[in-house]
Design a protein around this motif. Structure first.
Motif, short mmCIF file in Angstrom:
data_model
loop_
_atom_site.label_atom_id
_atom_site.label_comp_id
_atom_site.label_asym_id
_atom_site.label_seq_id
_atom_site.Cartn_x
_atom_site.Cartn_y
_atom_site.Cartn_z
N UNK A 190 0.76 -1.09 -0.15
CA UNK A 190 -0.04 0.08 -0.18
C UNK A 190 0.93 1.27 -0.06
N UNK A 191 1.89 1.13 0.66
CA UNK A 191 2.76 2.44 0.83
C UNK A 191 3.45 2.63 -0.45
N UNK A 192 3.96 1.63 -1.05
CA UNK A 192 4.42 1.72 -2.49
C UNK A 192 3.44 2.14 -3.73
N UNK A 193 2.17 1.61 -3.37
CA UNK A 193 1.22 2.32 -4.21
C UNK A 193 0.89 3.49 -4.15
N UNK A 194 0.88 4.01 -2.72
CA UNK A 194 0.80 5.27 -2.37
C UNK A 194 1.77 6.28 -2.87
N UNK A 195 3.22 5.83 -2.57
CA UNK A 195 4.39 6.51 -3.12
C UNK A 195 4.37 6.57 -4.77
N UNK A 196 3.69 5.65 -5.39
CA UNK A 196 3.92 5.64 -6.63
C UNK A 196 2.74 6.52 -7.26
N UNK A 197 1.62 6.55 -6.49
CA UNK A 197 0.57 7.69 -6.78
C UNK A 197 1.04 8.87 -6.39
N UNK A 198 1.89 9.33 -5.40
CA UNK A 198 2.35 10.57 -4.99
C UNK A 198 3.30 10.89 -6.23
N UNK A 199 4.28 10.02 -6.56
CA UNK A 199 5.19 10.34 -7.55
C UNK A 199 4.34 10.70 -8.66
N UNK A 200 3.29 9.74 -9.03
CA UNK A 200 2.61 10.19 -10.39
C UNK A 200 2.02 11.64 -10.19
N UNK A 201 1.35 11.91 -9.17
CA UNK A 201 0.88 13.40 -8.90
C UNK A 201 2.04 14.39 -8.94
N UNK A 202 3.03 14.21 -8.47
CA UNK A 202 4.26 15.11 -8.43
C UNK A 202 4.83 15.32 -9.91
N UNK A 203 4.63 14.21 -10.73
CA UNK A 203 5.13 14.26 -12.01
C UNK A 203 3.84 14.99 -12.76
N UNK A 204 2.84 14.82 -12.58
CA UNK A 204 1.68 15.53 -13.27
C UNK A 204 1.87 17.00 -12.86
N UNK A 205 2.15 17.39 -11.67
CA UNK A 205 2.28 18.70 -10.96
C UNK A 205 3.59 19.37 -11.72
N UNK A 206 4.52 18.57 -11.79
CA UNK A 206 5.75 19.06 -12.40
C UNK A 206 5.59 19.45 -13.89
N UNK A 207 4.74 18.54 -14.55
CA UNK A 207 4.28 18.77 -15.92
C UNK A 207 3.46 20.05 -16.25
N UNK A 208 2.45 20.11 -15.35
CA UNK A 208 1.79 21.24 -15.34
C UNK A 208 2.40 22.44 -15.07
N UNK A 209 3.45 22.46 -14.08
CA UNK A 209 4.44 23.56 -13.69
C UNK A 209 5.12 24.05 -14.97
#
Length: 542
Positions: A190-209
């Motif tokens: 679950x932590x890995x999935x959460x981290x993956x989701x967080x990384x995906x969100x961060x990547x999305x945020x970085x792309x948006x930025x």
């Protein structure tokens, strides 16, 4: 130990060796003797039959069965003693306080405090030790086949259960550990999935930025382009207006007085085109100006300042040779740079200083007000006379006091020539026959220029000269931006004015060069009245 006690003597090494070596055999002999003694007591005390009377070879007799029963009983007692001994060891471990709370809790849940599976292992061992011999020697002891079948089933079931659970079963603690490991694995998953989701969100945020940054950079570039365009529009418009005003003055006011061919061809058409470009942007701001309007202004600027097209450049190029042979000894100062500096001083000087500058440059008659009467002194007149060879040589033999007084009375007056003739003319009161009318006119004009040069030596200040040098520092013509111009001093500027004094009126000067020089001096006066920065216009000419 008290002092009265006898000292303890350590045992010898040999004695300890023999005691350890003989202890175990002695114990075996004693145990065997005790068992024999018990048997003899049972035989003689209670009438127990001897082993020979048990008839082991008779299957119907009970002797062999009795022995087997005793052996089974002994095995059971041995198993119980073994379990008791293990339990005492575990309870001794607990009493020793060497286990922590988690270890005590684990031991408490175990059967008899023994390691998990110990009791099952002992029971299986008892069954194997007892059951297998019974099965193997069932015929010898005369065992009923049905009982042998039961024993066979018991042994088989026990063995099957024990080895089956050892193979496939899992202890409770192992199950708990496996369950805990599974829970940790699930949590990690679950932590890995959460981290993956967080990384995906961060990547999305970085792309948006990055996208927002790109858009911001694009807007900044557009704004910068607009600012550059606005700045270029304002600068170009003011420059075109400045040169358009100068060109109109040259064409309309000075053009009829100048020799043909001195000004660029089709200057009137160039002025008309520039005038239309300026009129087209009336009321237009830098934010609303179109690219075509900016292009038209740029073309007008090029036509008014370009090489061979600028009327101001034509006048500067034609008049510069006049100064070629009279420039002060200033290394690197060219004729064009000297002339531009001379014109620049006339633009930047104050009103009264400009009047003296113009009279000095054109060697014009000394107008009233250029030199104040109260500022004259005999010493100043004597200094001017020393710089005027015409009168100095004629009056060299006369008393200095009389000469100074006569010149002081005549130099600033309108009737100065008549006063000087009355003193030193054909019927002179101070000395007759020293001066003629021609001598007086030429000598008095020379004296007045010398006096004007001395009186106006303080007109050029460093602040005025610095304004001229700053305007010429970025000149489009490299000669005007030369280092020699930036190194000029106020004294150099005065020397430059003295060298140019009356140069256009000297005999033998080409008429077109003299006309161009006088036109620049007149243009300086016009630029001052119209508030046009003529020095900056000179710097912009290519």
């Amino acid at each position: 130990m008290s002092p009265a006690d006898p000292p303890h003597k350590p045992r010898g090494t040999g004695r300890a060796f023999w005691e350890d070596l003989l202890r175990l055999p002695l114990q075996i002999v004693l145990v065997g003797g005790a068992v024999t003694l018990v048997g003899m007591l049972l035989q003689h005390g209670i009438g127990m039959p001897s082993l020979s009377a048990l008839q082991f070879d008779d299957k119907t007799a009970s002797g062999l069965r009795l022995v087997v029963a005793v052996l089974i009983f002994a095995v059971g007692i041995a198993a119980a003693v073994f379990l008791w001994w293990l339990s005492s060891r575990f309870f001794g471990l607990i009493e020793g306080k060497s286990l922590d709370a988690a270890g005590l809790a684990a031991v408490k849940d175990l059967p008899l405090g023994l390691p998990e599976g110990t009791v099952r292992a002992v029971l299986a061992l008892v069954v194997a030790v007892v059951g297998l011999p019974l099965l193997l020697f069932s015929n010898v002891v005369g065992m009923d086949p049905a009982i042998a079948g039961y024993i066979n089933g018991i042994v088989t079931g026990v063995f099957g259960f024990y080895f089956g659970t050892r193979t496939t079963g899992v202890p409770a603690q192992a199950v708990d550990k496996i369950a805990e490991a599974n829970r940790e694995a699930m949590q990690q998953t679950k932590a890995a999935a959460s981290a993956k989701e967080t990384a995906s969100q961060a990547q999305s945020a970085a792309q948006s930025a990055r996208q927002e940054l790109g858009e911001a950079q694009q807007r900044a570039d557009e704004n910068s382009g607009q600012l550059d365009r606005a700045s270029k529009f304002d600068t170009t418009l003011s420059t075109v207006k400045r040169h358009l005003g100068v060109a109109k003055t040259v064409l309309v006011t000075l053009g009829p007085l100048l020799p043909k061919g001195l000004l660029p061809d089709d200057l009137d058409k160039t002025i008309d085109a520039a005038d239309r470009a300026v009129t087209a942007v009336q009321g237009v701001t830098a934010a609303t100006a179109s690219a075509d309007q900016l292009s038209a202004l740029t073309d007008a600027f090029e036509s008014l300042t370009g090489s061979g097209k600028s009327p101001l450049g034509a006048l500067l190029g034609k008049a510069a040779p006049l100064l070629q042979n009279v420039l002060p000894a200033i290394p690197g100062l060219g004729a064009a740079a000297g002339l531009a500096t001379l014109i620049g001083l006339g633009v930047k000087l104050g009103s009264s200083q400009f009047q003296r500058w113009r009279a000095r440059v054109l060697a014009a008659p000394l107008a009233q007000g250029l030199i104040e009467f109260g500022a004259l002194s005999p010493e100043l007149v004597r200094s001017a006379l020393n710089r005027s060879p015409l009168l100095r040589d004629k009056l060299a033999e006369q008393p200095p006091g009389d000469v100074n007084a006569a010149l002081l009375d005549a130099v600033l007056r309108d009737d100065g020539p008549q006063r000087l003739l009355a003193a030193y003319g054909p019927a002179g009161t101070l000395a007759a026959g020293l001066l003629t009318e021609a001598d007086v006119d030429a000598g008095l004009a020379e004296l007045r220029q010398s006096l004007l040069a001395l009186y106006g030596a303080g007109d050029v200040q460093d602040s005025t000269l610095n304004q001229v040098k700053a305007a010429l520092a970025g000149a489009a013509n490299p000669e005007l931006a030369a280092t020699a111009v930036q190194s000029l001093t106020a004294r150099d500027a005065n020397r430059l004015i003295d060298a140019a004094s009356g140069i256009s009126a000297q005999p033998g000067v080409p008429w077109d060069q003299a006309a161009a020089f006088d036109a620049l001096v007149m243009l300086t006066d016009s630029a001052r009245r119209d508030n046009v920065d003529l020095v900056r216009a000179l710097a912009e000419v290519k």
